[in-house]
Design a protein around this motif. Structure first.
Motif, PDB file in Angstrom:
ATOM      1  N   UNK A 171      -2.160  -2.188   4.109  1.00  0.00           N
ATOM      2  CA  UNK A 171      -2.003  -1.329   2.564  1.00  0.00           C
ATOM      3  C   UNK A 171      -2.188  -2.261   1.940  1.00  0.00           C
ATOM      4  N   UNK A 172      -0.979  -3.768   1.564  1.00  0.00           N
ATOM      5  CA  UNK A 172      -0.558  -4.127   0.878  1.00  0.00           C
ATOM      6  C   UNK A 172      -2.057  -5.021  -0.129  1.00  0.00           C
ATOM      7  N   UNK A 173      -2.644  -5.708   1.468  1.00  0.00           N
ATOM      8  CA  UNK A 173      -3.424  -6.874   1.168  1.00  0.00           C
ATOM      9  C   UNK A 173      -5.068  -5.982   0.303  1.00  0.00           C
ATOM     10  N   UNK A 174      -4.577  -4.487  -0.149  1.00  0.00           N
ATOM     11  CA  UNK A 174      -6.228  -3.879  -0.397  1.00  0.00           C
ATOM     12  C   UNK A 174      -6.396  -4.083  -2.221  1.00  0.00           C
ATOM     13  N   UNK A 175      -4.879  -4.499  -2.877  1.00  0.00           N
ATOM     14  CA  UNK A 175      -5.375  -4.718  -4.194  1.00  0.00           C
ATOM     15  C   UNK A 175      -6.296  -6.349  -4.132  1.00  0.00           C
ATOM     16  N   UNK A 176      -5.603  -7.518  -3.587  1.00  0.00           N
ATOM     17  CA  UNK A 176      -6.340  -8.235  -3.632  1.00  0.00           C
ATOM     18  C   UNK A 176      -7.413  -8.845  -3.247  1.00  0.00           C
ATOM     19  N   UNK A 177      -8.263  -7.671  -2.138  1.00  0.00           N
ATOM     20  CA  UNK A 177      -8.732  -7.190  -1.517  1.00  0.00           C
ATOM     21  C   UNK A 177     -10.503  -7.180  -2.839  1.00  0.00           C
ATOM     22  N   UNK A 197      -0.372  -0.579  -7.773  1.00  0.00           N
ATOM     23  CA  UNK A 197      -0.018  -0.854  -9.562  1.00  0.00           C
ATOM     24  C   UNK A 197       0.054  -2.446 -10.108  1.00  0.00           C
ATOM     25  N   UNK A 198       1.273  -2.966  -9.103  1.00  0.00           N
ATOM     26  CA  UNK A 198       1.362  -3.874  -9.251  1.00  0.00           C
ATOM     27  C   UNK A 198       0.405  -5.281  -9.717  1.00  0.00           C
TER      28      UNK A 198
END
Length: 208
Positions: free
Chosen positions: A57-63, A93-94
């Motif tokens: 899940x942590x990779x989703x924003x960069x994706x 939100x980061x």
């Protein structure tokens, strides 16, 4: 590793797994005088997400930041066997606003919703930020009904969220599939270029 080079006509991409598929963009694009490694041509993205696995899940924003003009997002929820349990999605939100979510995302399709807090938080994150969102489709997994769980209670935080797009329609469906499974996808449809979105396969019929 998925490498994307000079692909100005790349419109659709998927199904990808952020937990397993790293994206490397080798071509630099200049927008408003700023050089960025992004793929502005992609309009539709399909991903498989195990909502119980934090590392994925942590990779989703960069994706999502890789595709600043994304208009349609397809998400297949996957119940991973190696779940890490409760996942806090504050990391979404980061790094500041995600451009495609705020400015261009019009449609979101979420398949095999299991009712987890992580799934609801993800959808709520989009609902409260996507300014031009027109439609959000949530297909609820059949197991949510067989387990006797109250689906409306699980979805209440999303339904009662402060949707930034007043024109958006939330559509809820019951999945006809037993036990989930891999995303519906047709290679023949993907090769049929007149189709706007080969990932948009309506296998669900029953409204909630």
């Amino acid at each position: 590793m998925i490498k994307i080079g000079h692909a100005p006509n790349l419109r659709m991409l998927g199904y990808l797994e952020p937990g397993n598929n790293e994206i490397e963009i080798t071509k630099t694009v200049t927008l408003a005088g700023i050089k960025e490694k992004i793929v502005p041509s992609v309009k539709s993205l399909a991903i498989v997400l195990p909502f119980g696995v934090r590392s994925a899940l942590k990779k989703v924003p960069d994706y999502l930041r890789n595709f600043p003009n994304l208009e349609t997002l397809h998400v297949q929820s996957d119940k991973a066997e190696d779940s890490t349990g409760k996942v806090n999605l504050k990391f979404l939100q980061d790094g500041g606003p995600i451009k495609c979510v705020v400015q261009t995302m019009k449609k979101v399709f979420f398949y095999e919703f299991h009712g987890s807090k992580s799934e609801v938080a993800f959808l709520k994150f989009i609902a409260e930020r996507a300014r031009v969102l027109e439609k959000m489709v949530v297909v609820v997994a059949s197991e949510c009904f067989s387990s006797g769980a109250n689906v409306n209670v699980k979805l209440k935080p999303l339904i009662s969220a402060k949707w930034i797009s007043q024109a958006c329609k939330l559509q809820l469906f019951k999945s006809p599939r037993a036990g989930g499974g891999d995303p519906f996808f047709c290679h023949r449809r993907a090769c049929h270029f007149p189709l706007a979105d080969p990932f948009d396969i309506v296998y669900y019929q029953e409204y909630l």
